[in-house]
Design a protein around this motif. Structure first.
Motif, PDB file in Angstrom:
ATOM      1  N   VAL A 675      -3.003   7.890  -3.167  1.00 20.42           N
ATOM      2  CA  VAL A 675      -4.279   8.805  -2.830  1.00 20.42           C
ATOM      3  C   VAL A 675      -4.094   9.975  -2.301  1.00 20.42           C
ATOM      4  CG1 VAL A 675      -6.671   8.484  -2.003  1.00 20.42           C
ATOM      5  CG2 VAL A 675      -5.802   6.440  -2.955  1.00 20.42           C
ATOM      6  N   VAL A 676      -4.364  10.959  -2.664  1.00 17.38           N
ATOM      7  CA  VAL A 676      -4.174  12.426  -2.264  1.00 17.38           C
ATOM      8  C   VAL A 676      -5.685  13.022  -1.965  1.00 17.38           C
ATOM      9  CG1 VAL A 676      -3.141  14.476  -2.376  1.00 17.38           C
ATOM     10  CG2 VAL A 676      -2.139  12.711  -3.244  1.00 17.38           C
ATOM     11  N   TRP A 677      -5.861  13.153  -0.810  1.00 17.90           N
ATOM     12  CA  TRP A 677      -7.041  13.788  -0.312  1.00 17.90           C
ATOM     13  C   TRP A 677      -6.919  15.307  -0.088  1.00 17.90           C
ATOM     14  CZ3 TRP A 677     -11.204  11.980   4.130  1.00 17.90           C
ATOM     15  CH2 TRP A 677     -12.287  12.759   3.839  1.00 17.90           C
ATOM     16  N   SER A 707      -8.464   1.159   5.749  1.00 16.67           N
ATOM     17  CA  SER A 707      -8.572  -0.120   6.547  1.00 16.67           C
ATOM     18  C   SER A 707      -8.131  -1.297   5.528  1.00 16.67           C
ATOM     19  CB  SER A 707     -10.038  -0.291   7.069  1.00 16.67           C
ATOM     20  OG  SER A 707      -9.790  -1.641   7.717  1.00 16.67           O
ATOM     21  N   ASN A 708      -8.613  -1.323   4.491  1.00 18.80           N
ATOM     22  CA  ASN A 708      -8.119  -2.610   3.531  1.00 18.80           C
ATOM     23  C   ASN A 708      -6.554  -2.284   3.093  1.00 18.80           C
ATOM     24  OD1 ASN A 708     -10.821  -3.422   3.475  1.00 18.80           O
ATOM     25  ND2 ASN A 708     -11.453  -2.248   1.954  1.00 18.80           N
ATOM     26  N   ALA A 709      -6.193  -1.060   3.172  1.00 17.65           N
ATOM     27  CA  ALA A 709      -4.937  -1.022   2.602  1.00 17.65           C
ATOM     28  C   ALA A 709      -3.701  -1.066   3.627  1.00 17.65           C
ATOM     29  CB  ALA A 709      -4.667   0.442   2.113  1.00 17.65           C
ATOM     30  N   LYS A 710      -4.165  -1.379   4.693  1.00 17.98           N
ATOM     31  CA  LYS A 710      -2.920  -1.571   5.720  1.00 17.98           C
ATOM     32  C   LYS A 710      -2.281  -2.785   5.676  1.00 17.98           C
ATOM     33  CE  LYS A 710      -5.455   0.487   9.668  1.00 17.98           C
ATOM     34  NZ  LYS A 710      -6.065   0.380  11.225  1.00 17.98           N
ATOM     35  N   GLY A 711      -0.835  -2.540   5.582  1.00 11.56           N
ATOM     36  CA  GLY A 711       0.077  -3.703   5.205  1.00 11.56           C
ATOM     37  C   GLY A 711       0.559  -3.661   4.071  1.00 11.56           C
ATOM     38  N   ASN A 712      -0.147  -3.130   2.885  1.00 12.00           N
ATOM     39  CA  ASN A 712      -0.030  -2.982   1.434  1.00 12.00           C
ATOM     40  C   ASN A 712       1.108  -2.059   1.187  1.00 12.00           C
ATOM     41  OD1 ASN A 712       0.130  -3.087  -1.239  1.00 12.00           O
ATOM     42  ND2 ASN A 712      -1.952  -3.479  -1.318  1.00 12.00           N
ATOM     43  N   ARG A 714       2.408  -1.075  -1.485  1.00  8.34           N
ATOM     44  CA  ARG A 714       2.432  -0.304  -2.811  1.00  8.34           C
ATOM     45  C   ARG A 714       1.154   0.677  -2.768  1.00  8.34           C
ATOM     46  NH1 ARG A 714      -0.078  -3.398  -5.489  1.00  8.34           N
ATOM     47  NH2 ARG A 714      -0.370  -5.200  -4.462  1.00  8.34           N
ATOM     48  N   ILE A 715       0.559   0.854  -1.507  1.00  5.55           N
ATOM     49  CA  ILE A 715      -0.361   1.893  -1.434  1.00  5.55           C
ATOM     50  C   ILE A 715       0.071   3.040  -0.556  1.00  5.55           C
ATOM     51  CG2 ILE A 715      -2.920   2.505  -0.819  1.00  5.55           C
ATOM     52  CD1 ILE A 715      -3.510  -0.603  -1.643  1.00  5.55           C
ATOM     53  N   VAL A 716      -0.014   4.357  -0.942  1.00  5.38           N
ATOM     54  CA  VAL A 716       0.210   5.482  -0.176  1.00  5.38           C
ATOM     55  C   VAL A 716      -0.980   6.146  -0.005  1.00  5.38           C
ATOM     56  CG1 VAL A 716       1.809   7.448  -0.059  1.00  5.38           C
ATOM     57  CG2 VAL A 716       2.527   5.247  -0.846  1.00  5.38           C
TER      58      VAL A 716
END
Length: 828
Positions: A675-677, A707-712, A714-716
């Motif tokens: 995800v690029v903001w 918050s939900n992506a913490k520790g994943n 595969r998500i940047v």
């Protein structure tokens, strides 16, 4: 005797022919004056020869009809009206008052040749109309359509016949006129199915709810019309011959119809089985049908039903692909586009508005019967439609539709005039009243009825609602060809259906309306097949069923087929999305890429469909641009490699929907998400051009996502700050080779500094500024452009409320849908 080009002529009554009822021209011609053989070199007049005269007539008629249509187009007048009006302009009402023009272009000697060509064109046109009609629709008409169609025919008939009966009792009327008063009442009660469906197609409402009701209604009315037409034609024969001749005519007509049903129809169905769907008709099959067509036309001429034979033979043939579409493609362009205007123009040529009426009182009586017929048609349709609980404004539009007349009625008026049933005065009144009523009704219908109002005014479901409330995802996918299937299936698999968050897929197989008059929107199990070979629909159904089997308990699929014109195909998509309470509609992009990355094909008609869906959809919309990454070697089903997804976030409702959808994808074990903001460097300028409320919603959703992506792993997530559109383009360009799928929202604020310089050019504005740049540039990744429809107030309080006329569809996994749930269109 008057001297003419190539012969002489005299005017008078000709015994033993229909001309005994009115003045007719007898022409003596030289038999060798056919081809001019270069008459210009011998100072001869080319109009003395039949072939140059015929060609000149075709050219002038084509020019006048197309010019008149162009002039009347802003008034939403049909091509038929333009052809009749062009004929009136060219006829004795205006131009033909010049005797030299009339004798040059329309000499009496050329009349027979031109009318023969016109009648042959009309014969082919009726055959094509018959091929397009699906006779099984009559069995599916339902009580409402049967009631409306019957009253639409019977009430004007009763009023017209009653007026004729009372007039005969009160006024002194000539014996010749007495014979056709009842004929006028009958012919004015008719509503032709081909005419009404052509009108609906011109108004782009053929596959709307009102269009389908009008289609079924006019089919019932047409059944009554053709029954009465056969009776009236038989009566007209008996008026000129003995009763025994009439009995023999009825007997041979019955034998002819039985031959079509018992012999020609089975043979036609056998020929249909020889032509596979999507393939071209064999030359031998086509010639066999043409021979049968000519035979039917010849026999129907013998028994006195000149137009019935070809039409009934057309009805015997299966409509649609493969046979019906092939016949229409081979015959329609020449017969309907070039020859039929000659028939309609001749109908206009016979109108003379300056003819002195022999009896003013007779004209008033004729006009009264005609007006009562239209009043009865409008009232009968309106009252019965309201009784069947059709909304008032829809009932008014339906009544106006049923009052419209066209090619079939004009040809019938013409035929009965030539047979001596109608006088010139009655013919003029019928043609002019038809032009006025149809000309006024057509723009009124276009103004009063908008099929998109139904699903645009209703509560809308969106991706954000599904994401926020952990709801089931209901996706309507649109398939234009089999190449769309692998890409969409992989996108559905990437959407990560689970037992707790299942996906219900509504597969809509879209096909262009060819070889049919009426549109179709039905579940796939209701489609009629004439070929034993697997069709395109079978391949699509099998592919999605295999996908469902591999996701047992997580995915449920329902299959539909829509056959409609591209101009109104979006109505089927939006109506089905509304009826099934879809969360997202996915449509394929109108361009297809080849293996080397170049554009292989472009479909402007599909682009029109996509633009209409984006504008009018009752739910969120996704346009899928496939460049091969989602339909090539990689497949989420195989799990052989990670699929790289990127989300470009600039802010706004559409980008938040894209973030919600990509967050669902991020849960898939075979997908990586970046995800690029993109933000503005100058915070003060960002606050100046930004919307505080929108910015707060963007920040809240981004914070929740992080918050939900913490520790994943595969998500940047990363933020990029730029000054203008050049900086945004640079960020996007740096991501070109690192991803397989790019997700972006459609709408962004055009005044945003982030897009400065990017809004000045656009090839596909329906995708938005960023989506257009990604889809039309040389990027190699696929693109999904999402648009979030704004929900109505109060929807979030009761998200499961159904807004459609059918019961809410419960699509829990493991339960087979009922037929009422599968079929989105129901006529009460």
């Amino acid at each position: 005797m008057a001297e003419l080009h190539g012969g002489t002529a005299a005017i008078g009554k000709i015994p033993g022919t229909p001309g005994q009822n009115h003045d007719e021209i007898m022409v003596c011609q030289y038999i060798h004056l056919t081809n001019s053989k270069g008459c210009i070199w011998f100072d001869d007049d080319c109009f003395s020869y039949s072939m140059p005269t015929l060609l000149a007539q075709f050219a002038v008629i084509f020019f006048f009809t197309r010019t008149t249509q162009f002039i009347l187009r802003p008034l939403k007048q049909s091509l038929f009206s333009a052809q009749i009006i062009a004929g009136i302009i060219m006829g004795p009402t205006l131009l033909a008052r010049n005797r030299e023009y009339m004798l040059k272009l329309f000499p009496p000697g050329g009349k027979l040749i031109l009318e023969t060509v016109a009648d042959f064109a009309y014969m082919l046109h009726l055959f094509i109309l018959g091929v397009k009609i699906d006779t099984t629709m009559l069995a599916r008409a339902g009580k409402s359509a049967a009631l409306i169609g019957t009253t639409s025919f019977m009430l004007p008939l009763v009023l017209g016949v009653s007026a004729a009966f009372i007039s005969l009792r009160i006024f002194t009327i000539e014996d010749q006129i007495k014979k056709y008063l009842h004929f006028i009442a009958v012919v004015n009660s008719m509503s032709s199915f081909p005419v009404i469906t052509s009108l609906l197609a011109d108004l782009k409402i053929l596959n709307s709810e009102l269009g389908r009701l009008a289609t079924l209604t006019c089919m019932v009315c047409d059944l009554w019309s053709y029954s009465m037409s056969i009776i009236m034609t038989t009566i007209s024969i008996s008026m000129r011959n003995s009763h025994w001749t009439t009995m023999w005519s009825i007997f041979w007509l019955a034998m002819f119809l039985m031959t079509i049903v018992l012999v020609l129809r089975p043979l036609a169905i056998w020929l249909a089985k020889q032509t596979h769907e999507g393939g071209s008709m064999k030359e031998g099959n086509f010639l066999a049908i043409v021979v049968m067509l000519l035979g039917c036309a010849y026999f129907s001429e013998i028994v006195g039903q000149s137009t019935l034979g070809t039409f009934m033979f057309g009805l015997a043939l299966p409509d649609g692909p493969p046979l019906g579409s092939s016949l229409v493609n081979k015959l329609d362009a020449m017969s309907t586009g070039l020859w039929l205007p000659v028939k309609m123009t001749i109908s206009g040529l016979r109108v003379n508005l300056f003819t002195k009426s022999t009896n003013f009182g007779t004209g008033v009586i004729l006009l009264l019967i005609i007006v009562l017929g239209y009043i009865g048609k409008f009232t009968g349709t309106l009252l019965s439609a309201c009784y069947c609980k059709v909304p008032l404004w829809d009932a008014i539009c339906l009544a106006l539709i049923m009052c419209c007349k066209g090619v079939v009625e004009a040809a019938l008026y013409n035929m009965w005039r030539l047979n001596g049933i109608f006088s010139n005065q009655a013919y003029n009144l019928l043609i002019m009243s038809m032009l006025i009523v149809t000309g006024v009704a057509t723009p009124l219908i276009s103004y009063l009825y908008d099929p998109s109002r139904r699903y645009m005014d209703q509560t809308r479901s969106t991706i954000l609602q599904s994401y926020n409330q952990n709801m089931e995802l209901r996706i309507l996918v649109c398939i234009h060809n089999e190449d769309n299937v692998p890409t969409i299936i992989n996108l559905l698999e990437a959407s990560h259906p689970t037992l707790h968050r299942p996906i219900t897929v509504f597969v809509l197989n879209l096909m262009e309306l060819t070889g049919r008059s009426a549109s179709i929107l039905v579940p796939n199990f209701k489609r009629v097949k004439f070929s034993s070979a697997p069709s395109r629909s079978d391949h699509i159904v099998n592919a999605f069923n295999y996908f469902v089997e591999n996701n047992q308990g997580r995915v449920m699929a329902q299959h539909f087929t829509a056959v409609a014109p591209y101009a109104s195909m979006h109505d089927d998509i939006c109506m089905l999305a509304l009826d099934k309470i879809a969360t997202l509609v996915i449509v394929p992009f109108h361009k297809q890429w080849t293996i080397d990355g170049t554009v292989g094909a472009t479909f402007p008609a599909i682009r029109t469909v996509n633009k209409n869906v984006i504008k009018k959809s009752p739910c969120s919309v996704g346009v899928l641009v496939d460049r091969g990454q989602m339909s090539g070697n990689w497949s989420v089903l195989t799990g052989q490699s990670l699929f790289r997804v990127a989300l470009l976030f600039l802010g706004g409702a559409d980008d938040r929907a894209a973030l919600a959808y990509s967050s669902r994808m991020a849960d898939h074990p075979q997908i990586t998400l970046t995800v690029v903001w993109i933000k503005q460097w100058d915070r003060e300028e960002q606050e100046l051009f930004g919307n505080v409320m929108e910015d707060n919603l963007d920040s809240e959703l981004i914070d929740e996502f992080r918050s939900n992506a913490k520790g994943n792993g595969r998500i940047v997530y990363r933020e990029e700050r730029v000054d203008d559109g050049v900086g945004s383009t640079r960020v996007i360009g740096s991501m070109e080779d690192a991803f397989d799928l790019f997700i972006v929202g459609r709408h962004h604020e055009p005044d945003s500094p982030l897009l400065l310089g990017l809004t000045e050019w656009s090839q596909c504005p329906e995708l938005g500024v960023v989506g257009d740049m990604l889809a039309t540039s040389d990027f190699q990744f696929s693109v999904l452009v999402l648009q979030e429809q704004q929900p109505e107030a109060g929807f979030l309080d009761n998200p499961t409320t159904s807004v459609c006329s059918s019961p809410a569809v419960s699509s829990r996994v493991g339960r087979e849908p009922s037929e009422s749930e599968l079929c989105p269109i129901r006529i009460r």
